[in-house]
Each structure stands twice: as C-alpha cells, then as structure tokens.
Design an enzyme around this catalytic site. Structure first.
Site, mmCIF file in Angstrom:
data_model
loop_
_atom_site.group_PDB
_atom_site.id
_atom_site.type_symbol
_atom_site.label_atom_id
_atom_site.label_comp_id
_atom_site.label_asym_id
_atom_site.label_seq_id
_atom_site.Cartn_x
_atom_site.Cartn_y
_atom_site.Cartn_z
ATOM 1 N N ASN A 36 7.444 -7.089 1.588
ATOM 2 C CA ASN A 36 7.287 -8.112 0.539
ATOM 3 C C ASN A 36 7.909 -7.717 -0.799
ATOM 4 O O ASN A 36 8.369 -8.564 -1.544
ATOM 5 C CB ASN A 36 5.822 -8.512 0.371
ATOM 6 C CG ASN A 36 4.931 -7.350 0.024
ATOM 7 O OD1 ASN A 36 5.290 -6.194 0.229
ATOM 8 N ND2 ASN A 36 3.756 -7.635 -0.495
ATOM 9 N N GLU A 43 -1.845 2.044 0.059
ATOM 10 C CA GLU A 43 -1.912 0.789 -0.705
ATOM 11 C C GLU A 43 -1.970 -0.329 0.319
ATOM 12 O O GLU A 43 -0.958 -0.662 0.935
ATOM 13 C CB GLU A 43 -0.671 0.623 -1.592
ATOM 14 C CG GLU A 43 -0.469 1.718 -2.624
ATOM 15 C CD GLU A 43 -1.401 1.587 -3.827
ATOM 16 O OE1 GLU A 43 -2.313 0.735 -3.806
ATOM 17 O OE2 GLU A 43 -1.220 2.355 -4.773
ATOM 18 N N CYS A 53 0.172 -8.238 -2.120
ATOM 19 C CA CYS A 53 -1.088 -7.579 -1.761
ATOM 20 C C CYS A 53 -2.190 -7.943 -2.734
ATOM 21 O O CYS A 53 -3.339 -8.112 -2.363
ATOM 22 C CB CYS A 53 -0.892 -6.076 -1.729
ATOM 23 S SG CYS A 53 -0.173 -5.465 -3.259
ATOM 24 N N GLU A 62 -1.070 4.512 -7.513
ATOM 25 C CA GLU A 62 0.352 4.601 -7.851
ATOM 26 C C GLU A 62 0.544 3.994 -9.233
ATOM 27 O O GLU A 62 -0.389 3.466 -9.830
ATOM 28 C CB GLU A 62 1.186 3.851 -6.808
ATOM 29 C CG GLU A 62 1.091 4.469 -5.427
ATOM 30 C CD GLU A 62 2.136 3.926 -4.481
ATOM 31 O OE1 GLU A 62 1.876 2.895 -3.855
ATOM 32 O OE2 GLU A 62 3.229 4.524 -4.409
HETATM 33 P P1 NAD Z 1 2.550 -3.476 8.153
HETATM 34 O O1 NAD Z 1 1.321 -2.676 8.055
HETATM 35 O O2 NAD Z 1 2.764 -4.305 9.339
HETATM 36 O O3 NAD Z 1 3.836 -2.559 8.028
HETATM 37 C C1 NAD Z 1 4.057 -1.726 6.924
HETATM 38 C C2 NAD Z 1 4.996 -0.617 7.316
HETATM 39 O O4 NAD Z 1 4.370 0.232 8.271
HETATM 40 C C3 NAD Z 1 6.298 -1.080 7.946
HETATM 41 O O5 NAD Z 1 7.341 -0.246 7.474
HETATM 42 C C4 NAD Z 1 6.065 -0.825 9.435
HETATM 43 O O6 NAD Z 1 7.234 -0.605 10.165
HETATM 44 C C5 NAD Z 1 5.225 0.425 9.385
HETATM 45 N N1 NAD Z 1 4.379 0.669 10.547
HETATM 46 C C6 NAD Z 1 3.872 -0.229 11.422
HETATM 47 N N2 NAD Z 1 3.099 0.404 12.343
HETATM 48 C C7 NAD Z 1 3.121 1.720 12.034
HETATM 49 C C8 NAD Z 1 2.518 2.880 12.600
HETATM 50 N N3 NAD Z 1 1.715 2.817 13.664
HETATM 51 N N4 NAD Z 1 2.751 4.077 12.022
HETATM 52 C C9 NAD Z 1 3.545 4.174 10.926
HETATM 53 N N5 NAD Z 1 4.147 3.115 10.358
HETATM 54 C C10 NAD Z 1 3.935 1.894 10.896
HETATM 55 O O7 NAD Z 1 2.575 -4.343 6.810
HETATM 56 P P2 NAD Z 1 3.649 -5.440 6.395
HETATM 57 O O8 NAD Z 1 3.434 -6.604 7.295
HETATM 58 O O9 NAD Z 1 4.993 -4.857 6.283
HETATM 59 O O10 NAD Z 1 3.173 -5.786 4.911
HETATM 60 C C11 NAD Z 1 2.145 -6.668 4.659
HETATM 61 C C12 NAD Z 1 0.865 -5.944 4.324
HETATM 62 O O11 NAD Z 1 1.113 -4.989 3.296
HETATM 63 C C13 NAD Z 1 -0.198 -6.835 3.770
HETATM 64 O O12 NAD Z 1 -1.428 -6.535 4.385
HETATM 65 C C14 NAD Z 1 -0.250 -6.485 2.292
HETATM 66 O O13 NAD Z 1 -1.479 -6.712 1.671
HETATM 67 C C15 NAD Z 1 0.117 -5.064 2.295
HETATM 68 N N6 NAD Z 1 0.713 -4.662 1.004
HETATM 69 C C16 NAD Z 1 -0.026 -3.893 0.163
HETATM 70 C C17 NAD Z 1 0.477 -3.545 -1.076
HETATM 71 C C18 NAD Z 1 -0.320 -2.708 -2.034
HETATM 72 O O14 NAD Z 1 0.255 -2.165 -2.957
HETATM 73 N N7 NAD Z 1 -1.617 -2.563 -1.841
HETATM 74 C C19 NAD Z 1 1.755 -3.956 -1.453
HETATM 75 C C20 NAD Z 1 2.501 -4.735 -0.555
HETATM 76 C C21 NAD Z 1 1.958 -5.074 0.693
#
Ligand code: NAD
Length: 486
Positions: A159, A256, A290, A467
């Site tokens: 995102n 995060e 997020c 962060e």
């Molecule tokens: P996701 O958890 O599906 O993926 C995030 C990352 O993790 C990707 O690079 C993915 O390839 C990797 N990943 C997936 N499975 C993994 C595993 N088993 N081991 C290691 N890496 C793995 O999340 P997304 O769909 O990319 O992003 C959306 C989510 O991110 C939402 O829930 C959102 O709230 C959260 N988010 C949080 C923040 C914050 O700062 N708190 C900021 C942006 C997004």
C-alpha cells in the site's frame, strides 16, 4: 506485454533484485505486474529464489563491518545524497508507484518525497547516536555504546511501497546496520529503483539489497541465521508467522500490523472539520491504509448530521486511473476487491444499512479495474464483523454512542490498537480519551496529522515496536554497556 502509452516498455528492464550493488534477474517463478486500474499486465519479473535471498544476506553481512565503521558524517553524507537522488528522480518513481499500486499520482509524489525525507531525517541522526554514562561511584566508570544491530530484513506491504521501505531502511543504515528488503510481490519496482539509487549515492556494495518474491522469500529472510532484526509491515496474520520465523535466529522484530482504528466525534465537535477528517481518514488511498479511520464512533445526537456530511464528501470524490490523479484510485488487486465486496455483502446480509456506495464501480473506459465506491455502513453494533475486522478498503462503519465514556469503550472494543482520533471542543474530554485510548498514537481534532517525525506503531494486535522519529532508530542499534573498574 501490452503496448500502451501508460506502460513504458523500460519497466520490463528494471532488474528483479539488487544484490551487492548490481541488478539481477530473479531465478524463481515468473510473475506479471498488473495495472490495478485496467487489469492489464504492464511488466513481467521473476521472483528471487532461495539462493538469491541467501546471497543478499551474505552480501549485507559482508558489508556490515565496513559500513558500521564508516565515520558517522560519511554515512550521513551518503544518505543525504540518496535523499537528493530520490528528489531528482521523484517524477519517474512516482509514475511507477502510481501505475503499480494504483494510487493517484499526486499521492505517489508525496510518498516519494516522504521517502526522501526519511533518508534526510535519519542522515541527520547518524552523528547523534549518543550513549549515556551511568554513575557507579569513584571506582568504576560505566557507559553505553549504540552499536549497529547487524543485518536487518525489511518485509514490506503493497500500500505504501516506497515510503515504507524508506521508513525502515533509512534508520537501519543510519545506525550502521545493513539492509535486505523484500517488497510486496505486487509492488516490487520502486524498492529496486531506490536500492539502485542508493548505490549511485555511494552506499557501499551490500549495504542496501533488495530481493523480490512472495511469502516464501520473506520467510527465508526472517528465519535466516545471519539476520539480526526483522522489520515487517503487513497483516496481523503474517506478523504472527514472522514472529515464528524470527524465533529461529532469535532476531528482534518490529511489527507494524493491521488496524480498525476509531474516530470518535463528540456532540460538541466542529462537524465540518470532523467530516473532513473522517472522510479523508477512510477514503485516502482507497482505504488501504493501516491507520485508516475505519470506524466512526459518534454521539447519537449528531450522528445523522455528520454521516450526511461524510456521504456528501464520498459522493463528490473523483475516481479513476492513478495516473490521471483522481481523488481515489482502484484497490490493489482483484482479490482485494473481492475481499472488500465480501465484507460489505455480509454486513448487508446481517441487516445493516449501506447509506452510500457498497459495490464495485466502473469509471469511464476502465471496465476491468478494481474500483470500489466509497462506502458507509451506518449504525452497526460493536459485535458486527464490519465493526471488528480490518477491511482494508474504502468502507466506513459507524457506531452510535451516548457519552464520552461509551465512546471510549467502543473505541477500545477491538483486538487492534494502531491509532485513534477524537473530535471535541472539550480539552478535558480529549485528554481523558488520549490517555485511555488503547492505541499507539492518538489524534485530537485532526486525524492522521503530524507527519513522519512522530513515533508510530501499534499496541495489542496492531504490532510491537515503533518506527518514525528518533525512536525509530533504536531497533537498529544494539546497546552495549561497558564498565571500567579503576
Ligand atoms: P501481507 O501480510 O499479506 O504481506 C506483507 C508482506 O509479507 C509481503 O511482502 C508478503 O510477501 C510478505 N509475506 C507474506 N507471507 C509471509 C511469510 N509467511 N513470511 C514472510 N513474509 C511473508 O500484507 P499486505 O496485504 O501486503 O498489506 C496489507 C496489510 O498490511 C494490512 O493488514 C495493513 O493493515 C498492513 N499494513 C500495516 C502498516 C503499519 O504501519 N502498521 C502499514 C501498511 C500496511
């Protein structure tokens, strides 16, 4: 690939990984990158394989002693140069980000500026990583050193690809640690371009590596025995897996994660300001934020008036291709579109009223894009799925309350705790709320304000660690205490 004026062919020439200051093609599975506004593939790349993930960590490990011993002012100079290069390449980076993530180009430009600002901010911190001295009486001298933690892995979401990368890589590099980043498989391009610029800025080979791929690559990094810290931004479900992976090397973790953040509006609030904050809080980046203000918790006496104002804002939004700079672009993928529609359909089936939006839409000439109308589902109870689960789309759920105490209880009523907001003219109520809200950050009379120098992170299932700001550098420093007996 499609031959289309929006899709410059050179995107196909961006390397798939950046390891040891050189581009590499991925050796793993091939993947199309899809324009979320059209559903068309605009570039192809290949994931890294396990061997390349290992190479990137080895390169970061080899670079560590040299980078750690580089005088802080020289480290700072390289990071300042990187910030300048990001600024100079902002238009190109923003166009790639907008195309890949679907976000309006003006927001993509802002994200690149934020990335440059992170590098500038943490460059300024390189020579200010002071330890402390601890008084132990006349016969001993004790002090602490802030040493680089080591090789750090950064696993990123789709995102905010470029700004989230910089949010972690900049403080890690400033601390003298080295970086292996893994962008989301959906949005890998700006991470690779940024690492390439880091090499041009004079960062030594191996200090800043990028490998692409999905969860497998992420897991390989998070469980690697030479990784000392894992910074993960993504869903709570994946965050749990990261904690498990990182337990192998006993690496530190910054997580995060997701949220279902409340915006409380009390009856004495400025309703126009509140409506602006609520609408921006949930519709910005199509709700794929997020910290989105996904729940409006509003005193019943002003609920309908406020919701009318939010609806007016929702219905006035322009929606279209990110490169045309509308107010709102598409959701990232067909899967995400389906997921958002599922939440809304189930809320409707439970009998809740969708007062605006509620379904997929098709802006002119974009009949295959992942667009979802800005949506408001009104007056839902605390136990409803739509009030508890993260949708990650432009969907606001409203909850009515009858007092500030009830508002606080509703605000704290989910398993998440990322951010919370309150609109009220009463400073005492605002402070009471700020003190009692279960959230990493609280915004009073202006939602998601403050910028990137303010520490950011979650409590409860929204994560651990902080962060941004000076605090953001601490994850990348290992404190060493030294005691001299004399
Ligand atoms: P996701 O958890 O599906 O993926 C995030 C990352 O993790 C990707 O690079 C993915 O390839 C990797 N990943 C997936 N499975 C993994 C595993 N088993 N081991 C290691 N890496 C793995 O999340 P997304 O769909 O990319 O992003 C959306 C989510 O991110 C939402 O829930 C959102 O709230 C959260 N988010 C949080 C923040 C914050 O700062 N708190 C900021 C942006 C997004």
């Amino acid at each position: 690939m499609q031959d289309h004026p929006r899709y410059p062919r050179q995107l196909d020439r961006i390397p798939h990984c950046w390891i040891d200051s050189a581009g590499q093609a991925g050796a793993g599975a091939a993947r199309d990158l899809i324009d979320p506004a059209t559903g068309q593939a605009f570039a192809t790349y290949r994931d890294a394989d396990g061997n390349q993930a290992g190479q990137a960590v080895a390169s970061a490990k080899a670079a560590l002693p040299g980078w750690a011993d580089t005088p802080p002012a020289e480290r700072a100079a390289a990071l300042f140069r990187l910030a300048t290069l990001l600024d100079q390449n902002a238009d190109r980076l923003a166009a790639v980000e907008s195309l890949n993530a679907g976000k309006p180009i003006s927001q993509a430009k802002r994200d690149v500026r934020r990335a440059a600002d992170y590098f500038r901010f943490y460059a300024g911190a390189c020579d200010k990583l002071n330890g402390e001295s601890i008084p132990l009486g006349p016969d001993q001298t004790a002090f602490t050193l802030l040493e680089p933690v080591g090789v750090t892995a950064h696993i990123l979401p789709w995102n905010y690809p470029v700004s989230t990368l910089a949010r972690g890589a900049a403080p890690a590099l400033a601390a003298g640690s080295t970086v292996v980043a893994k962008p989301s498989e959906l949005t890998p391009l700006t991470a690779i371009l940024t690492a390439k610029l880091a090499s041009e800025a004079g960062l030594p080979a191996g200090a800043f590596n990028v490998v692409t791929g999905a969860g497998e690559t992420g897991a390989a990094l998070a469980s690697h025995r030479d990784v000392a810290h894992v910074t993960f931004t993504g869903s709570t479900a994946t965050g749990r897996k990261i904690m498990q992976s990182a337990s192998k090397p006993i690496a530190g973790t910054t997580l995060e994660l997701g949220g279902k953040s409340p915006v409380v509006v009390l009856a004495d609030a400025d309703l126009d300001a509140a409506a602006a904050g609520v609408a921006r809080g949930i519709f910005f980046n199509a709700g794929q934020v997020c910290a989105a203000g996904a729940r409006l918790v509003c005193e019943a006496s002003v609920h309908d008036a406020l919701v009318d104002k939010v609806i007016a804002k929702a219905e006035a939004m322009t929606i279209g291709h990110g490169l045309d700079d509308p107010d709102m672009g598409p959701l990232i993928s067909a899967t995400q579109l389906e997921r958002v529609q599922g939440f809304v359909d189930r809320a409707k089936a439970e009998g809740f009223t969708c007062v605006t939006g509620g379904s997929r839409i098709f802006p002119e000439k974009l009949s295959a894009g992942n667009f979802f109308a800005p949506t408001v589902i009104a007056d839902v109870p605390a136990e409803a799925e739509i009030a508890r689960q993260e949708v990650f789309g432009p969907v606001l759920a409203t909850q009515k309350c009858h007092s500030a105490d009830e508002a606080l209880a509703l605000a704290n009523g989910t398993r998440f705790g990322l951010v919370a907001g309150i609109y009220t003219a009463d400073t005492t109520q605002a402070m009471r709320f700020a003190r009692k809200a279960e959230a990493g950050q609280v915004f009073v009379n202006g939602f998601l304000k403050g910028g990137d120098t303010v520490p950011f992170g979650g409590v409860k299932e929204s994560g651990i660690g902080r962060e941004k700001g000076l605090l953001g550098i601490s994850a990348y420093c290992a404190v060493k205490s030294i005691v001299l007996n004399h």
